[in-house]
Scaffold this motif. Structure first.
Motif, PDB file in Angstrom:
ATOM      1  N   GLY A 122     -21.928  -5.697 -20.766  1.00  0.00           N
ATOM      2  CA  GLY A 122     -21.146  -4.494 -21.000  1.00  0.00           C
ATOM      3  C   GLY A 122     -21.963  -3.397 -21.628  1.00  0.00           C
ATOM      4  N   ALA A 123     -21.338  -2.256 -21.741  1.00  0.00           N
ATOM      5  CA  ALA A 123     -21.972  -1.088 -22.351  1.00  0.00           C
ATOM      6  C   ALA A 123     -20.936  -0.376 -23.207  1.00  0.00           C
ATOM      7  CB  ALA A 123     -22.491  -0.140 -21.280  1.00  0.00           C
ATOM      8  N   LEU A 124     -21.385   0.083 -24.355  1.00  0.00           N
ATOM      9  CA  LEU A 124     -20.564   0.890 -25.247  1.00  0.00           C
ATOM     10  C   LEU A 124     -21.036   2.325 -25.083  1.00  0.00           C
ATOM     11  CD1 LEU A 124     -18.506   1.177 -27.566  1.00  0.00           C
ATOM     12  CD2 LEU A 124     -20.405   0.731 -29.144  1.00  0.00           C
ATOM     13  N   VAL A 125     -20.143   3.221 -24.655  1.00  0.00           N
ATOM     14  CA  VAL A 125     -20.500   4.617 -24.410  1.00  0.00           C
ATOM     15  C   VAL A 125     -19.925   5.471 -25.538  1.00  0.00           C
ATOM     16  CG1 VAL A 125     -20.354   6.560 -22.803  1.00  0.00           C
ATOM     17  CG2 VAL A 125     -20.533   4.218 -21.917  1.00  0.00           C
ATOM     18  N   LEU A 126     -20.813   6.247 -26.160  1.00  0.00           N
ATOM     19  CA  LEU A 126     -20.448   7.053 -27.325  1.00  0.00           C
ATOM     20  C   LEU A 126     -20.847   8.508 -27.122  1.00  0.00           C
ATOM     21  CD1 LEU A 126     -21.992   4.601 -29.932  1.00  0.00           C
ATOM     22  CD2 LEU A 126     -19.569   4.797 -29.356  1.00  0.00           C
ATOM     23  N   ASP A 127     -20.176   9.395 -27.847  1.00  0.00           N
ATOM     24  CA  ASP A 127     -20.593  10.792 -27.902  1.00  0.00           C
ATOM     25  C   ASP A 127     -21.879  10.852 -28.735  1.00  0.00           C
ATOM     26  OD1 ASP A 127     -20.739  13.465 -29.410  1.00  0.00           O
ATOM     27  OD2 ASP A 127     -19.228  13.891 -27.884  1.00  0.00           O
ATOM     28  N   ARG A 128     -22.928  11.423 -28.200  1.00  0.00           N
ATOM     29  CA  ARG A 128     -24.238  11.437 -28.848  1.00  0.00           C
ATOM     30  C   ARG A 128     -24.223  12.169 -30.183  1.00  0.00           C
ATOM     31  NH1 ARG A 128     -29.158  10.313 -27.825  1.00  0.00           N
ATOM     32  NH2 ARG A 128     -28.736   9.560 -25.758  1.00  0.00           N
ATOM     33  N   GLU A 129     -23.350  13.163 -30.345  1.00  0.00           N
ATOM     34  CA  GLU A 129     -23.376  13.953 -31.571  1.00  0.00           C
ATOM     35  C   GLU A 129     -22.499  13.401 -32.680  1.00  0.00           C
ATOM     36  OE1 GLU A 129     -23.530  18.085 -31.578  1.00  0.00           O
ATOM     37  OE2 GLU A 129     -24.488  18.234 -29.621  1.00  0.00           O
ATOM     38  N   ASN A 130     -21.306  12.876 -32.333  1.00  0.00           N
ATOM     39  CA  ASN A 130     -20.409  12.438 -33.409  1.00  0.00           C
ATOM     40  C   ASN A 130     -20.182  10.926 -33.448  1.00  0.00           C
ATOM     41  OD1 ASN A 130     -18.470  11.858 -31.437  1.00  0.00           O
ATOM     42  ND2 ASN A 130     -17.441  13.824 -31.676  1.00  0.00           N
ATOM     43  N   GLY A 131     -20.726  10.188 -32.484  1.00  0.00           N
ATOM     44  CA  GLY A 131     -20.629   8.732 -32.496  1.00  0.00           C
ATOM     45  C   GLY A 131     -19.283   8.172 -32.077  1.00  0.00           C
ATOM     46  N   MET A 132     -18.362   9.030 -31.648  1.00  0.00           N
ATOM     47  CA  MET A 132     -17.036   8.562 -31.242  1.00  0.00           C
ATOM     48  C   MET A 132     -17.102   7.937 -29.849  1.00  0.00           C
ATOM     49  SD  MET A 132     -15.199   9.167 -33.826  1.00  0.00           S
ATOM     50  CE  MET A 132     -13.609   8.775 -33.146  1.00  0.00           C
ATOM     51  N   PRO A 133     -16.266   6.895 -29.591  1.00  0.00           N
ATOM     52  CA  PRO A 133     -16.248   6.273 -28.266  1.00  0.00           C
ATOM     53  C   PRO A 133     -15.789   7.277 -27.207  1.00  0.00           C
ATOM     54  CG  PRO A 133     -14.758   5.137 -29.796  1.00  0.00           C
ATOM     55  CD  PRO A 133     -15.340   6.288 -30.524  1.00  0.00           C
ATOM     56  N   VAL A 134     -16.335   7.126 -26.007  1.00  0.00           N
ATOM     57  CA  VAL A 134     -15.958   7.990 -24.891  1.00  0.00           C
ATOM     58  C   VAL A 134     -15.113   7.167 -23.933  1.00  0.00           C
ATOM     59  CG1 VAL A 134     -16.811   9.342 -22.941  1.00  0.00           C
ATOM     60  CG2 VAL A 134     -18.035   9.398 -25.127  1.00  0.00           C
ATOM     61  N   GLN A 135     -13.869   7.608 -23.744  1.00  0.00           N
ATOM     62  CA  GLN A 135     -12.936   6.921 -22.856  1.00  0.00           C
ATOM     63  C   GLN A 135     -13.056   7.508 -21.456  1.00  0.00           C
ATOM     64  OE1 GLN A 135      -8.853   7.085 -24.144  1.00  0.00           O
ATOM     65  NE2 GLN A 135      -8.136   5.760 -22.504  1.00  0.00           N
ATOM     66  N   SER A 136     -12.857   6.676 -20.438  1.00  0.00           N
ATOM     67  CA  SER A 136     -12.817   7.070 -19.027  1.00  0.00           C
ATOM     68  C   SER A 136     -14.163   7.527 -18.476  1.00  0.00           C
ATOM     69  CB  SER A 136     -11.766   8.170 -18.789  1.00  0.00           C
ATOM     70  OG  SER A 136     -10.504   7.721 -19.189  1.00  0.00           O
ATOM     71  N   ALA A 137     -15.247   7.061 -19.066  1.00  0.00           N
ATOM     72  CA  ALA A 137     -16.573   7.338 -18.513  1.00  0.00           C
ATOM     73  C   ALA A 137     -16.920   6.210 -17.552  1.00  0.00           C
ATOM     74  CB  ALA A 137     -17.616   7.414 -19.619  1.00  0.00           C
ATOM     75  N   LYS A 138     -17.481   6.550 -16.404  1.00  0.00           N
ATOM     76  CA  LYS A 138     -17.900   5.523 -15.458  1.00  0.00           C
ATOM     77  C   LYS A 138     -19.299   5.063 -15.853  1.00  0.00           C
ATOM     78  CE  LYS A 138     -18.747   4.438 -10.647  1.00  0.00           C
ATOM     79  NZ  LYS A 138     -18.885   4.961  -9.295  1.00  0.00           N
ATOM     80  N   ALA A 139     -19.456   3.759 -16.042  1.00  0.00           N
ATOM     81  CA  ALA A 139     -20.750   3.183 -16.408  1.00  0.00           C
ATOM     82  C   ALA A 139     -21.191   2.246 -15.293  1.00  0.00           C
ATOM     83  CB  ALA A 139     -20.634   2.425 -17.725  1.00  0.00           C
ATOM     84  N   GLU A 140     -22.425   2.424 -14.843  1.00  0.00           N
ATOM     85  CA  GLU A 140     -23.003   1.504 -13.877  1.00  0.00           C
ATOM     86  C   GLU A 140     -24.070   0.698 -14.601  1.00  0.00           C
ATOM     87  OE1 GLU A 140     -24.778   1.326  -9.354  1.00  0.00           O
ATOM     88  OE2 GLU A 140     -24.300   3.258 -10.232  1.00  0.00           O
ATOM     89  N   LEU A 141     -23.964  -0.610 -14.527  1.00  0.00           N
ATOM     90  CA  LEU A 141     -24.883  -1.483 -15.247  1.00  0.00           C
ATOM     91  C   LEU A 141     -25.915  -2.066 -14.289  1.00  0.00           C
ATOM     92  CD1 LEU A 141     -22.180  -1.346 -16.947  1.00  0.00           C
ATOM     93  CD2 LEU A 141     -23.070  -3.367 -18.061  1.00  0.00           C
TER      94      LEU A 141
END
Length: 175
Positions: A122-141
Motif C-alpha cells: 500500500g501507499a499513504l498519500v499526504l499533502d506535502r505541505e501540511n501532512g494531511m491525508p489526501v482522499q480520492s487520489a489514484k495511486a499506482e504501485l
C-alpha cells in the motif's frame, strides 16, 4: 537533490566536488519517467539535447587543498512536473567535462510506502505541505526488478486512497 519538492517554492541542491572551480547547471523538462535513465544508455545524450528552461553558472569555493567539498546551491522555484537538473564542470554546449544528472519531481503530494490493513502492499498519500491525508487520489504501485538487462518497474495495480490517505492493492502472486 531531493526526489520531490513543493511547487513554486525555492529549494536547494547539494553539490559534492573535488578540484573543481566552476560549475554550470541546466534544468530541462524530463522526456519521460524519472527512472527511464536506468535502462537507457542514450538517456544522458537525449537529456543534454533538450531545451534549457534555466541555465546558470556557479564559481565554487576553492581553497586549493585538493580535498572533497560539499556546498548547497539555491534553485529558483519550479511549477508542477518532472525535471532533470544537469550539472557539469565543462562548458556548454561542448560538454567537454564531467556531466551528472538528477531527476526532480515537483508535486504537492508526498507518498510513504505502507503495508495495508490486510497485509497487502500500500501507499499513504499526504499533502506535502501540511501532512494531511489526501482522499480520492489514484495511486499506482510498482515493484522494481533488477535484471541483467537493467532495472524494470512492474505495475502491481492501482487503487484510490481512502479518507485516511491509504491505497492498497492485492499482493501480487508469487510475492
Amino acid at each position: 537533490a531531493e526526489e520531490a519538492t513543493t511547487p513554486d517554492v525555492p529549494f536547494r541542491i547539494s553539490v559534492n566536488y573535488t578540484n573543481t572551480k566552476h560549475l554550470w547547471l541546466r534544468i530541462v523538462k524530463s522526456d519521460g519517467k524519472p527512472d527511464a535513465r536506468y535502462n537507457d544508455g542514450d538517456w544522458q545524450k537525449r537529456i543534454l539535447k533538450l531545451p534549457a528552461l534555466r541555465e546558470w553558472n556557479v564559481d565554487l569555493p576553492d581553497d586549493g587543498d585538493l580535498n572533497a567539498h560539499v556546498v548547497e546551491l539555491p534553485v529558483e522555484p519550479l511549477s508542477l512536473g518532472n525535471y532533470v537538473i544537469i550539472a557539469g564542470d565543462g562548458t556548454l554546449p561542448n560538454n567537454d567535462g564531467n556531466v551528472t544528472t538528477t531527476a526532480v519531481q515537483v508535486t504537492r503530494l508526498a507518498m510513504a510506502q505502507r503495508t495495508g490493513a490486510k497485509g497487502n502492499p500500500g501507499a499513504l498519500v499526504l499533502d506535502r505541505e501540511n501532512g494531511m491525508p489526501v482522499q480520492s487520489a489514484k495511486a499506482e504501485l510498482f515493484v522494481r526488478r533488477y535484471e541483467n538487462s537493467g532495472v524494470r518497474e512492474i505495475s502491481i495495480g492501482s487503487a484510490v486512497t481512502d479518507a485516511d490517505g491509504m491505497a492498497e492493492v492485492a499482493a501480487p502472486k508469487g510475492q
